[in-house]
Each structure stands twice: as structure tokens, then as C-alpha cells.
Design an enzyme around this catalytic site. Structure first.
Site, PDB file in Angstrom:
ATOM      1  N   ALA A  15     -29.341 -38.718 -41.649  1.00 50.20           N
ATOM      2  CA  ALA A  15     -29.448 -38.769 -40.181  1.00 50.20           C
ATOM      3  C   ALA A  15     -28.059 -38.613 -39.573  1.00 50.20           C
ATOM      4  CB  ALA A  15     -30.050 -40.102 -39.742  1.00 50.20           C
ATOM      5  N   ASP A  33     -36.212 -41.955 -39.262  1.00 48.50           N
ATOM      6  CA  ASP A  33     -35.747 -40.826 -38.445  1.00 48.50           C
ATOM      7  C   ASP A  33     -36.145 -41.084 -36.995  1.00 48.50           C
ATOM      8  OD1 ASP A  33     -35.593 -38.110 -37.192  1.00 48.50           O
ATOM      9  OD2 ASP A  33     -35.183 -37.469 -39.244  1.00 48.50           O
ATOM     10  N   ASN A  76     -22.378 -24.250 -45.697  1.00 51.29           N
ATOM     11  CA  ASN A  76     -23.390 -23.925 -44.684  1.00 51.29           C
ATOM     12  C   ASN A  76     -24.757 -23.861 -45.348  1.00 51.29           C
ATOM     13  OD1 ASN A  76     -21.215 -23.245 -42.812  1.00 51.29           O
ATOM     14  ND2 ASN A  76     -22.885 -22.258 -41.674  1.00 51.29           N
ATOM     15  N   PHE A  81     -34.029 -30.850 -41.043  1.00 51.83           N
ATOM     16  CA  PHE A  81     -34.039 -29.635 -41.879  1.00 51.83           C
ATOM     17  C   PHE A  81     -33.743 -29.980 -43.344  1.00 51.83           C
ATOM     18  CE2 PHE A  81     -30.755 -26.343 -43.240  1.00 51.83           C
ATOM     19  CZ  PHE A  81     -31.665 -25.603 -43.974  1.00 51.83           C
ATOM     20  N   GLN A 107     -25.763 -36.737 -35.916  1.00 51.74           N
ATOM     21  CA  GLN A 107     -25.531 -35.702 -34.910  1.00 51.74           C
ATOM     22  C   GLN A 107     -24.857 -34.609 -35.731  1.00 51.74           C
ATOM     23  OE1 GLN A 107     -24.652 -33.012 -32.870  1.00 51.74           O
ATOM     24  NE2 GLN A 107     -22.645 -33.880 -33.356  1.00 51.74           N
ATOM     25  N   TYR A 156     -16.977 -33.689 -34.856  1.00 51.08           N
ATOM     26  CA  TYR A 156     -17.976 -33.806 -35.939  1.00 51.08           C
ATOM     27  C   TYR A 156     -17.291 -33.943 -37.302  1.00 51.08           C
ATOM     28  CZ  TYR A 156     -21.413 -32.147 -39.380  1.00 51.08           C
ATOM     29  OH  TYR A 156     -22.213 -32.014 -40.485  1.00 51.08           O
TER      30      TYR A 156
HETATM   31  P1  NAD Z   1     -30.991 -31.959 -38.573  1.00 50.52           P
HETATM   32  O1  NAD Z   1     -30.577 -32.146 -37.149  1.00 50.52           O
HETATM   33  O2  NAD Z   1     -32.138 -31.059 -38.863  1.00 50.52           O
HETATM   34  O3  NAD Z   1     -31.279 -33.365 -39.257  1.00 50.52           O
HETATM   35  C1  NAD Z   1     -30.769 -34.578 -38.776  1.00 50.52           C
HETATM   36  C2  NAD Z   1     -31.925 -35.566 -38.731  1.00 50.52           C
HETATM   37  O4  NAD Z   1     -31.412 -36.833 -38.347  1.00 50.52           O
HETATM   38  C3  NAD Z   1     -33.011 -35.184 -37.711  1.00 50.52           C
HETATM   39  O5  NAD Z   1     -34.286 -35.345 -38.284  1.00 50.52           O
HETATM   40  C4  NAD Z   1     -32.790 -36.166 -36.569  1.00 50.52           C
HETATM   41  O6  NAD Z   1     -33.987 -36.446 -35.854  1.00 50.52           O
HETATM   42  C5  NAD Z   1     -32.254 -37.361 -37.314  1.00 50.52           C
HETATM   43  N1  NAD Z   1     -31.410 -38.214 -36.477  1.00 50.52           N
HETATM   44  C6  NAD Z   1     -30.416 -37.824 -35.647  1.00 50.52           C
HETATM   45  N2  NAD Z   1     -29.846 -38.898 -35.069  1.00 50.52           N
HETATM   46  C7  NAD Z   1     -30.510 -39.990 -35.556  1.00 50.52           C
HETATM   47  C8  NAD Z   1     -30.391 -41.377 -35.339  1.00 50.52           C
HETATM   48  N3  NAD Z   1     -29.448 -41.864 -34.512  1.00 50.52           N
HETATM   49  N4  NAD Z   1     -31.220 -42.206 -35.995  1.00 50.52           N
HETATM   50  C9  NAD Z   1     -32.170 -41.722 -36.835  1.00 50.52           C
HETATM   51  N5  NAD Z   1     -32.340 -40.412 -37.086  1.00 50.52           N
HETATM   52  C10 NAD Z   1     -31.513 -39.551 -36.441  1.00 50.52           C
HETATM   53  O7  NAD Z   1     -29.665 -31.468 -39.332  1.00 50.52           O
HETATM   54  P2  NAD Z   1     -29.458 -30.959 -40.826  1.00 50.52           P
HETATM   55  O8  NAD Z   1     -28.825 -29.637 -40.729  1.00 50.52           O
HETATM   56  O9  NAD Z   1     -30.685 -31.125 -41.633  1.00 50.52           O
HETATM   57  O10 NAD Z   1     -28.352 -31.985 -41.322  1.00 50.52           O
HETATM   58  C11 NAD Z   1     -28.670 -33.111 -42.144  1.00 50.52           C
HETATM   59  C12 NAD Z   1     -27.393 -33.762 -42.607  1.00 50.52           C
HETATM   60  O11 NAD Z   1     -26.610 -32.841 -43.390  1.00 50.52           O
HETATM   61  C13 NAD Z   1     -26.471 -34.239 -41.504  1.00 50.52           C
HETATM   62  O12 NAD Z   1     -25.884 -35.457 -41.892  1.00 50.52           O
HETATM   63  C14 NAD Z   1     -25.423 -33.159 -41.406  1.00 50.52           C
HETATM   64  O13 NAD Z   1     -24.218 -33.636 -40.891  1.00 50.52           O
HETATM   65  C15 NAD Z   1     -25.301 -32.756 -42.862  1.00 50.52           C
HETATM   66  N6  NAD Z   1     -24.777 -31.397 -43.052  1.00 50.52           N
HETATM   67  C16 NAD Z   1     -25.510 -30.309 -42.684  1.00 50.52           C
HETATM   68  C17 NAD Z   1     -25.005 -29.031 -42.904  1.00 50.52           C
HETATM   69  C18 NAD Z   1     -25.777 -27.780 -42.558  1.00 50.52           C
HETATM   70  O14 NAD Z   1     -25.305 -26.667 -42.872  1.00 50.52           O
HETATM   71  N7  NAD Z   1     -26.952 -27.850 -41.939  1.00 50.52           N
HETATM   72  C19 NAD Z   1     -23.725 -28.866 -43.491  1.00 50.52           C
HETATM   73  C20 NAD Z   1     -22.997 -30.007 -43.812  1.00 50.52           C
HETATM   74  C21 NAD Z   1     -23.546 -31.265 -43.622  1.00 50.52           C
END
Ligand code: NAD
Length: 302
Positions: free
Chosen positions: A73, A31, A168, A11, A75, A141
């Protein structure tokens, strides 16, 4: 610059990739497609389908020689980390460490790390929480992201770094079927005519920041040379009941929510102070909640 983006099919990562390409940078995406999707991948980026823990990642560094690594990338869901903390730590801690070791070996100049402001401070002592607020994560997490931050700082002798603690994040391309991403889950359910569930009484609050603002922060963070850490947030506290009302109005949904039990690991209230991001990177959120929600609902309709 050549920038390697991990999680670039996810995302937030996919919007970051778009923003880097628009700013004239070359992008390599790594990814595993665990939660990411090929459809959101910018075709102008070079894509390598690989787990960040895979030893074959070394060959990607050897071949591509990125100047900057942007690490998205992960979890990324709090409930999944509560259900399987070992997997969460393996991806978020060991995966990050593997990446940092390769950055050191191949002389990467700068490391940009996607961290969390929503899950790292724990239940806040003061609102909005600034970066000096104690970190007391309530979930595996939050702990794995905090540990990632410590490792990034520890590699600061080998490279400069930027840690972005997101609030968020919401917007187009967010997965509406996951456990995280309340805006996407509510908007998708309402557009399909289903009553969304609020975990708790809905008075709990979050700080919502639009994904394109977050992508712009990543451009500024990659192009700066100064090491630093900042919240990337709106600074505003919005209750989940208020979010529900706004989304119901935008989607024309007329039914009340289903109220369920609070989820373990979730903080009750949070809002983040975004002033340091302005001082350090000249970044402030430009897209307010009303406009961001309108754009998100429009995208989900399409
Ligand atoms: P998402 O799940 O859409 O994106 C994570 C991506 O990482 C996915 O494309 C997934 O396929 C890939 N991925 C997962 N495990 C992997 C691995 N072992 N090797 C390679 N690729 C892998 O989540 P997101 O919401 O886009 O989050 C992206 C980043 O932002 C993350 O690090 C998350 O912790 C951080 N984050 C997100 C939010 C939020 O509100 N969405 C808030 C704080 C931090």
C-alpha cells in the site's frame, strides 16, 4: 503461512496475492481502495477495507495474527508526490511506521517491503545501478520510499525483512488512467485510437519488469528467512521511443506520439542490476519485454 498484504487490491499487490494463494499461503488483504479495485481482488483472500494509517488496523492484527506482512500500500506516483509531498509522506512514511509498530507489537516474523529502484538512486552514476549505488532521490516519492527502507531496517532486531527495489513494473491490471505506468497508458491510448504523449524527447530510458516476475520475487522473499535488499529488474535499458514503437506494432497503431515537456521528479535514464536478487533469492526475470508487452496488450484488448 498467513500473510497480510497491504495494497492487495492494487496493480502489483493483486498479483502478489494471487501468487501467495497459488503457493498455498493464507492471505489477508488490507487496502483503502484509494487506487485499488475490488474487481482485481482474489476472492480467496480475506479483504479488510481500511487505511493503513487507521488505528483500527490494530484490531486486524489482533484478530488475524499474520506471520508475514507484505507492504505494497502506498501513494505510488512520482507526479502526485511532487504535487502533494505532505500526503505522500503521510501515507508512505507514517503509514509504513504504523504498520511496523503493529508488526513489533504482534510478533510478526518477517516484513517484505515494496520499494523503488526507479526513483531511489536518482540520476545514475553508472548503469545498470546496483544496490551499492548512492541513493539520491529526485522526488518526494523517492524520499518517502527511501525513508521507509530505513525504518524497515531499523525494525530488523524485532523481525527479519526483505526490501525489493522494483524497476518499472508493467502488466495486466495496471491503471491506464493514472500518471504512472507508461506501458498501460500507451497501450490503452493506442487501442482507443488516441495519440499518447511522451514527456521529453523519448530518448529517456527505463528498465521494465513484468508483474508476474515481480509477484514470484515476493513469494521467494516471503519464504526466505534471510534479511536483505535487492533490485527486482530486467537489467535492460529501454528508451521510451523504443517502447512506443513496440506497442504501436502490437496494437496496430500508426500515428506518431505527441511530445510534451519533461516532468519534474522523473529521472532521465535508469536500468538496475538484478544480480543480487539471483544470489539472494534465486530470482531472475523470466518474461522478456516482447512477451510481456504481448501479454499486456492482449489483456488490455480483453
Ligand atoms: P497501486 O496504486 O495500483 O497500488 C497501491 C495500492 O495501495 C492500491 O490498491 C491502493 O488502494 C492502496 N492504498 C493506497 N494508499 C493506501 C492507504 N493509505 N491505506 C491502505 N491502502 C492504500 O500501485 P502499484 O503500482 O501496484 O504499486 C504497489 C507498490 O509497489 C507501491 O508501494 C509502489 O510504491 C511500489 N512500486 C511500484 C512500481 C511500479 O512500477 N508500479 C515501481 C516501484 C515500486
Amino acid at each position: 503461512m498467513k500473510i497480510l498484504v497491504t495494497g492487495g487490491a492494487g496493480f502489483i499487490g493483486s498479483h502478489v496475492v494471487d501468487a501467495y494463494l497459488a503457493a498455498g499461503h493464507a492471505v489477508v488483504v488490507v487496502d483503502s481502495l484509494t487506487s485499488g479495485r475490488r474487481e482485481v481482488l482474489n476472492p480467496r483472500a480475506l479483504f479488510v477495507e481500511l487505511d493503513i494509517r487507521d488505528p483500527a488496523l490494530r484490531e486486524v492484527f489482533e484478530r488475524e495474527r499474520p506471520e508475514v506482512v507484505n507492504h505494497h500500500a502506498a501513494q505510488a506516483a512520482v507526479p502526485a508526490s511532487v504535487a502533494d509531498p505532505v500526503h505522500d509522506a503521510d501515507v508512505n512514511i507514517m503509514g509504513t511506521l504504523h504498520l511496523l509498530e503493529l508488526c513489533r507489537e504482534f510478533g510478526v516474523r518477517r516484513f517484505v517491503f515494496a520499494s523503488t529502484g526507479g526513483a531511489i538512486y536518482g540520476e545514475p552514476e553508472r548503469l545498470p545501478a546496483d544496490e551499492t549505488h548512492p541513493t539520491r532521490p529526485l522526488s518526494p516519492y523517492g524520499i518517502s520510499k527511501m525513508t521507509g527502507e530505513h525504518y524497515v531496517r531499523c525494525y530488523g532486531t524485532a523481525m527479519t525483512w526483505a526490501i525489493l527495489r522494483y524497476a518499472n513494473v508493467y502488466g495486466p491490471r495496471q491503471d491506464p488512467h493514472g500518471e504512472a505506468g507508461v506501458v498501460a497508458i500507451f497501450a490503452h491510448a493506442m487501442l482507443a485510437g488516441h495519440r499518447p504523449t511522451i514527456f521529453g524527447d523519448g530518448t529517456q530510458s527505463r528498465d521494465f519488469v513484468y508483474v508476474q516476475d515481480v509477484a514470484r520475487a515476493n513469494v521467494l522473499a516471503a519464504e526466505s528467512d534471510a534479511s536483505g535488499l535487492a533490485n527486482i529488474a530486467s537489467g535492460e535499458e529501454t528508451s521510451i521511443n523504443d517502447l512506443y514503437r513496440r506497442l504501436a506494432e502490437l496494437t496496430g497503431f500508426r500515428e506518431p506520439p505527441v511530445y510534451g515537456a519533461r516532468r519534474p521528479g522523473d529521472v532521465y535514464r535508469i536500468a538496475l542490476d538484478p544480480r543480487r536478487a539471483e544470489e539472494w533469492l534465486g530470482w531472475t526475470a523470466e518474461i522478456g519485454l516482447s512477451e510481456g508487452l504481448r501479454r499486456t496488450v492482449d489483456a488490455f484488448r480483453r
